[in-house]
Enzyme design. Structure first.
Site, PDB file in Angstrom:
ATOM      1  N   GLN A  20      31.811   5.053 -77.900  1.00  0.00           N
ATOM      2  CA  GLN A  20      30.865   4.985 -76.784  1.00  0.00           C
ATOM      3  C   GLN A  20      31.236   6.012 -75.723  1.00  0.00           C
ATOM      4  O   GLN A  20      32.383   6.080 -75.271  1.00  0.00           O
ATOM      5  CB  GLN A  20      30.867   3.563 -76.198  1.00  0.00           C
ATOM      6  CG  GLN A  20      29.858   3.328 -75.099  1.00  0.00           C
ATOM      7  CD  GLN A  20      28.403   3.370 -75.579  1.00  0.00           C
ATOM      8  OE1 GLN A  20      28.075   2.867 -76.655  1.00  0.00           O
ATOM      9  NE2 GLN A  20      27.534   3.992 -74.793  1.00  0.00           N
ATOM     10  N   ASP A  54      26.232   8.077 -84.898  1.00  0.00           N
ATOM     11  CA  ASP A  54      25.610   8.500 -83.633  1.00  0.00           C
ATOM     12  C   ASP A  54      24.998   9.892 -83.772  1.00  0.00           C
ATOM     13  O   ASP A  54      24.241  10.330 -82.905  1.00  0.00           O
ATOM     14  CB  ASP A  54      26.664   8.529 -82.503  1.00  0.00           C
ATOM     15  CG  ASP A  54      26.424   7.430 -81.477  1.00  0.00           C
ATOM     16  OD1 ASP A  54      25.314   6.863 -81.468  1.00  0.00           O
ATOM     17  OD2 ASP A  54      27.338   7.152 -80.680  1.00  0.00           O
ATOM     18  N   LYS A  71      24.914  -3.563 -79.205  1.00  0.00           N
ATOM     19  CA  LYS A  71      24.953  -2.980 -80.555  1.00  0.00           C
ATOM     20  C   LYS A  71      25.652  -3.929 -81.533  1.00  0.00           C
ATOM     21  O   LYS A  71      25.213  -4.114 -82.670  1.00  0.00           O
ATOM     22  CB  LYS A  71      25.676  -1.621 -80.514  1.00  0.00           C
ATOM     23  CG  LYS A  71      24.853  -0.541 -79.791  1.00  0.00           C
ATOM     24  CD  LYS A  71      25.677   0.707 -79.486  1.00  0.00           C
ATOM     25  CE  LYS A  71      24.880   1.680 -78.620  1.00  0.00           C
ATOM     26  NZ  LYS A  71      25.668   2.839 -78.167  1.00  0.00           N
TER      27      LYS A  71
END
Ligand code: NAP
Length: 297
Positions: A96, A119, A52
């Site tokens: 994450q 997200d 990412k």
């Protein structure tokens, strides 16, 4: 049979974003910024986060990788989240998952400012997605829908079967496929581990989306001839022929199913790259929301 090439489509999306960033630079404007928080040293999480951050560098976004020790307390992590909420250079950030067992993931996700939750996991953003309001749709469901859109797959009036009901893939993609939009307007059935007569249901699907995490579970006899098959599954399986000692396997038995499907996503190279590209799209959206005070769908 046509391959739905997520890798090529994601490259195209990055190229489009690169052009937008170049324009910002030309106009002496600030560029979008994404931060990623990685707690602990889980191998798969490290790989995803590094990719990412690499994507950001490639297209000219600012990015920051914050690595924290697995022993960090929930309190300290929440403090870090608050810092990022207040950092004006960061348009969006992700924490994450999974987090170590002693940290409550829901608490951490809920602490992220929804306007920076690229997200799309915050309850407010999930709710806005369900209500079809401007929001950050989480990256994997958004990537799937974007792939269908770019390949002009007809979804209206189609039977869509989604396998798996997780909060991050199955459930949101079932909502997106059923809402009044394009792609969307499909008649959706959601199946899970308690579903009876799985095969009879999957065989009704014009569009079959599998997000269960069981390598090769979807076989030819479960797929209707001419179906569009989207394989979200991404499981590491041991493979001594590979340098890393493993390979990524999808839920779908690709070799078998490609003989009956009209379109199919490969693993790797299908939904995975689209997920990464969607995070970049969400970061650009967060940036525009902040700079132009406009929140687009
Ligand atoms: P998850 O939270 O483990 O959910 C799996 C779902 O599959 C559950 O709803 C489960 O049912 C259902 N299930 C399990 N076995 C089943 C069976 N035999 N028949 C029918 N349903 C079954 O998984 P997830 O986070 O959604 O991820 C699913 C897969 O997608 C994983 O391989 C993951 O690595 C991959 N993934 C890929 C990407 C990407 O970018 N490509 C992104 C996210 C996830 P119950 O609810 O009844 O337990």
């Amino acid at each position: 049979m046509k391959i739905l090439d997520g890798k090529a489509t994601a490259t195209q999306i990055r190229e489009e974003l690169k052009v937008e960033v170049k324009d910002l630079v030309r106009l002496n404007k600030r560029v979008p910024g994404l931060a990623a928080v990685l707690v602990g040293d889980d191998g798969a999480s490290q790989t995803y986060v590094n990719a990412k951050v690499r994507d950001c560098a490639e297209i000219g976004f600012n990015s920051e990788l914050i690595k924290l020790d697995a022993s960090i307390s929930e309190y300290e992590l929440l403090k870090k989240v608050e810092e990022l909420n207040n950092n004006p250079k960061i348009d969006g950030f992700i924490v994450q998952l999974p987090l170590p067992d002693h940290i409550d993931e829901n608490k951490v996700i809920s602490a992220i400012n929804p306007t920076k939750d690229v997200d799309g996991f915050h309850p407010e953003n999930f709710g806005r997605m369900a209500l079809d309001l401007p929001t950050f749709v989480s990256a994997t469901p958004q990537g799937i829908v974007e792939l269908l859109r770019r390949y002009q797959i007809k979804t209206e009036g189609m039977q869509c079967v989604v396998m798996g009901r997780s909060n991050i893939v199955g459930s949101p993609v079932s909502i997106l496929m059923s809402r009044n939009d394009n792609p969307g307007n499909a008649t959706v059935t959601l199946v899970h581990s308690r579903t009876k007569n799985l095969k009879e249901i999957t065989r009704t699907a014009d569009i079959l989306i599998s997000a269960i995490g069981r390598p090769g579970l979807v076989t030819k006899d479960m797929v209707k001839k001419g179906a569009v098959v989207i394989d979200v599954g991404m499981t590491r399986v041991d493979d001594n022929t590979k340098k890393k000692g493993y390979r990524l396997a999808g839920d779908v038995n690709f070799e078998e199913v490609k003989a009956v499907a009209s379109h199919i996503t490969p693993v790797p190279g299908g939904v995975g790259p689209m997920t990464r590209a969607s995070l970049l799209l969400n970061t650009m959206k967060a940036y525009k929301r902040k700079e132009k005070k406009k929140f687009m769908r």
